[in-house]
Design a protein around this motif. Structure first.
Motif, PDB file in Angstrom:
ATOM      1  N   ASN A  31       0.795  -1.225   0.000  1.00 15.86           N
ATOM      2  CA  ASN A  31       0.000   0.000   0.000  1.00 15.86           C
ATOM      3  C   ASN A  31       0.832   1.281   0.000  1.00 15.86           C
ATOM      4  N   ILE A  32       2.098   1.176  -0.377  1.00 19.72           N
ATOM      5  CA  ILE A  32       2.938   2.378  -0.439  1.00 19.72           C
ATOM      6  C   ILE A  32       2.624   3.166  -1.707  1.00 19.72           C
ATOM      7  N   GLN A  33       2.421   4.465  -1.550  1.00 17.38           N
ATOM      8  CA  GLN A  33       2.212   5.333  -2.705  1.00 17.38           C
ATOM      9  C   GLN A  33       3.548   5.558  -3.411  1.00 17.38           C
ATOM     10  N   PRO A  34       3.661   5.245  -4.691  1.00 16.71           N
ATOM     11  CA  PRO A  34       4.928   5.444  -5.405  1.00 16.71           C
ATOM     12  C   PRO A  34       5.353   6.909  -5.396  1.00 16.71           C
ATOM     13  N   LYS A  35       6.612   7.133  -5.112  1.00 21.43           N
ATOM     14  CA  LYS A  35       7.184   8.470  -5.149  1.00 21.43           C
ATOM     15  C   LYS A  35       8.704   8.342  -5.186  1.00 21.43           C
ATOM     16  N   ILE A  36       9.364   9.446  -5.432  1.00 22.71           N
ATOM     17  CA  ILE A  36      10.824   9.458  -5.583  1.00 22.71           C
ATOM     18  C   ILE A  36      11.402  10.513  -4.652  1.00 22.71           C
ATOM     19  N   ILE A  37      12.506  10.181  -4.018  1.00 17.30           N
ATOM     20  CA  ILE A  37      13.198  11.163  -3.191  1.00 17.30           C
ATOM     21  C   ILE A  37      14.605  11.406  -3.742  1.00 17.30           C
ATOM     22  N   ALA A  38      15.063  12.615  -3.535  1.00 17.94           N
ATOM     23  CA  ALA A  38      16.441  12.971  -3.862  1.00 17.94           C
ATOM     24  C   ALA A  38      17.174  13.220  -2.553  1.00 17.94           C
ATOM     25  N   GLU A  39      18.267  12.505  -2.350  1.00 16.72           N
ATOM     26  CA  GLU A  39      19.043  12.593  -1.114  1.00 16.72           C
ATOM     27  C   GLU A  39      20.503  12.923  -1.418  1.00 16.72           C
ATOM     28  N   LYS A  40      21.188  13.311  -0.372  1.00 18.17           N
ATOM     29  CA  LYS A  40      22.625  13.573  -0.470  1.00 18.17           C
ATOM     30  C   LYS A  40      23.378  12.287  -0.798  1.00 18.17           C
ATOM     31  N   PHE A  41      24.369  12.392  -1.653  1.00 21.23           N
ATOM     32  CA  PHE A  41      25.243  11.260  -1.962  1.00 21.23           C
ATOM     33  C   PHE A  41      26.290  11.138  -0.855  1.00 21.23           C
ATOM     34  N   LEU A  42      26.238  10.044  -0.118  1.00 20.13           N
ATOM     35  CA  LEU A  42      27.167   9.838   0.986  1.00 20.13           C
ATOM     36  C   LEU A  42      28.473   9.220   0.470  1.00 20.13           C
ATOM     37  N   LYS A  43      29.591   9.814   0.860  1.00 13.98           N
ATOM     38  CA  LYS A  43      30.877   9.309   0.393  1.00 13.98           C
ATOM     39  C   LYS A  43      31.919   9.486   1.482  1.00 13.98           C
ATOM     40  N   GLU A  44      32.985   8.726   1.347  1.00 14.39           N
ATOM     41  CA  GLU A  44      34.092   8.807   2.293  1.00 14.39           C
ATOM     42  C   GLU A  44      35.390   8.735   1.515  1.00 14.39           C
ATOM     43  N   GLU A  45      36.336   9.556   1.892  1.00 13.54           N
ATOM     44  CA  GLU A  45      37.601   9.628   1.164  1.00 13.54           C
ATOM     45  C   GLU A  45      38.287   8.263   1.142  1.00 13.54           C
ATOM     46  N   GLY A  46      38.745   7.869  -0.036  1.00  8.72           N
ATOM     47  CA  GLY A  46      39.453   6.600  -0.185  1.00  8.72           C
ATOM     48  C   GLY A  46      38.561   5.419  -0.496  1.00  8.72           C
ATOM     49  N   LYS A  47      37.246   5.636  -0.491  1.00  4.42           N
ATOM     50  CA  LYS A  47      36.311   4.549  -0.784  1.00  4.42           C
ATOM     51  C   LYS A  47      35.381   4.947  -1.922  1.00  4.42           C
ATOM     52  N   GLU A  48      35.285   4.059  -2.912  1.00  2.00           N
ATOM     53  CA  GLU A  48      34.358   4.325  -4.002  1.00  2.00           C
ATOM     54  C   GLU A  48      32.921   4.136  -3.540  1.00  2.00           C
ATOM     55  N   VAL A  49      32.716   3.134  -2.667  1.00  2.00           N
ATOM     56  CA  VAL A  49      31.398   2.857  -2.094  1.00  2.00           C
ATOM     57  C   VAL A  49      31.566   2.638  -0.596  1.00  2.00           C
ATOM     58  N   ILE A  50      30.762   3.280   0.212  1.00  2.00           N
ATOM     59  CA  ILE A  50      30.856   3.088   1.658  1.00  2.00           C
ATOM     60  C   ILE A  50      30.205   1.759   2.060  1.00  2.00           C
ATOM     61  N   ASN A  51      30.688   1.193   3.179  1.00  2.00           N
ATOM     62  CA  ASN A  51      30.137  -0.065   3.673  1.00  2.00           C
ATOM     63  C   ASN A  51      28.695   0.116   4.152  1.00  2.00           C
ATOM     64  N   ASP A  52      27.950  -0.959   4.049  1.00  2.00           N
ATOM     65  CA  ASP A  52      26.554  -0.991   4.477  1.00  2.00           C
ATOM     66  C   ASP A  52      26.462  -1.955   5.657  1.00  2.00           C
ATOM     67  N   TYR A  53      26.055  -1.462   6.831  1.00  2.00           N
ATOM     68  CA  TYR A  53      25.980  -2.272   8.051  1.00  2.00           C
ATOM     69  C   TYR A  53      24.515  -2.592   8.335  1.00  2.00           C
ATOM     70  N   LYS A  54      24.162  -3.883   8.237  1.00  2.00           N
ATOM     71  CA  LYS A  54      22.765  -4.298   8.301  1.00  2.00           C
ATOM     72  C   LYS A  54      22.554  -5.185   9.532  1.00  2.00           C
ATOM     73  N   PHE A  55      21.820  -4.680  10.508  1.00  2.00           N
ATOM     74  CA  PHE A  55      21.611  -5.380  11.772  1.00  2.00           C
ATOM     75  C   PHE A  55      20.343  -6.233  11.707  1.00  2.00           C
ATOM     76  N   PHE A  56      20.510  -7.537  11.945  1.00  2.00           N
ATOM     77  CA  PHE A  56      19.378  -8.458  11.981  1.00  2.00           C
ATOM     78  C   PHE A  56      18.817  -8.460  13.406  1.00  2.00           C
ATOM     79  N   CYS A  57      17.589  -7.964  13.540  1.00  2.00           N
ATOM     80  CA  CYS A  57      16.979  -7.786  14.864  1.00  2.00           C
ATOM     81  C   CYS A  57      15.760  -8.704  14.999  1.00  2.00           C
TER      82      CYS A  57
END
Length: 299
Positions: free
Chosen positions: A151-177
């Protein structure tokens, strides 16, 4: 071989009841029968949640825009990435107003992302065509009956591009709760490039399993300085839900909320060695459902 072919045909038929359709898809993708009367593996229990755990809050939390108010209330706005704008129509996107680097996301599904590192090189017309397809996308119908997206209404968001010096892609930390308690985390490294993955416990000790479809990261991952903070925040956001995967980024020691997911890998994410499918499943204590909803095995 013949059964596999039959399953391949049946898994895309729209008129099949949801319970039977999930059984067909589970056997096709995971190679085993789906037991919804006595689910044991993590994936079986995720499928059970798709069918029976229909709490309105899930819709808000799966929506990448509406979840922001929940995060602000639970842990504070300082952990949210900068939001430039939300769009309900693709034609409303004014690219001139956006900075040189940004990310466009469809809030109503997974993998609906356009990462822009240099706006001058962006094919805007191509991007618009891609996003028009997003607006017709229904994660619930087209992927795997993931109820939270229904039931989510389709829409698009524009967000800041997160980056860190020396990394092309930052790590993604996913906590299983599980029932509001983080038990371990998945770390995705160089996502979209080499797609490395590994798992750690909450004492930052590497765990002896991974998922079949990703490349196991053999090296040790450096513990982020804000790891303890992320653990606390994951617990607050999971808030006694039967299962929630709470994702964060760490940029120069600052924690950024990523998303909350209820159906990792659409309930088809197999762990290896195989016994961890059950070990992880043991963490997930399913809520009670009325007897009249109990399932009779059909397929």
């Amino acid at each position: 071989m013949i059964r596999k072919l039959i399953l391949r045909i049946l898994k895309n038929l729209k008129f099949i009841p949801n319970t039977l359709l999930l059984k067909i898809r589970h056997e096709y993708y995971c190679g085993e029968k789906l037991d919804l009367n006595n689910p044991k593996t993590f994936n079986e229990k995720i499928c059970w949640l798709k069918l029976f755990f229909h709490v309105p809050l899930l819709t808000q939390l799966a929506d990448k825009y509406l979840v922001r108010s929940y995060v602000e209330e639970k842990i504070g706005a300082e952990f949210l990435n900068k939001l430039y704008k939300v769009y309900y129509k693709v034609e409303d996107i004014n690219f001139d107003e956006l900075p040189n680097q940004f990310v466009l996301k469809g809030v109503h599904g997974s993998s609906l992302n356009i990462i822009v590192k240099d706006k001058s090189k962006l094919d805007i017309e191509k991007a618009k065509k891609t996003m028009q397809k997003w607006m017709k996308h229904c994660q619930y119908k087209k992927v795997g009956l993931e109820w939270a997206y229904k039931n989510i209404q389709p829409k698009i968001i524009a967000e800041k591009f997160l980056k860190e010096e020396g990394k092309e892609v930052i790590n993604d930390y996913k906590f299983f709760c599980f029932n509001g308690e983080p038990k371990f985390l998945q770390i995705d490294i160089e996502r979209g490039i080499k797609d490395y993955r590994c798992f750690y416990n909450l004492n930052w000790e590497k765990l002896p399993f991974t998922t079949i479809k990703k490349v196991y990261f053999e090296e040790e991952v450096e513990k982020p300085s804000n790891f303890d903070e992320m653990k606390i925040l994951a617990k607050k956001l999971a808030d006694n839900l039967p299962f929630a995967r709470v994702d964060f980024y760490s940029v120069q020691g600052k924690t950024y909320f990523g998303e909350i997911t209820f159906y990792p890998g659409d309930g088809k994410e197999e762990f290896t060695p195989f016994e961890y499918n059950c070990s992880i499943g043991d963490y997930l204590k399913l809520p009670e459902i009325p007897k009249q909803q109990q399932i009779i095995t059909v397929f």
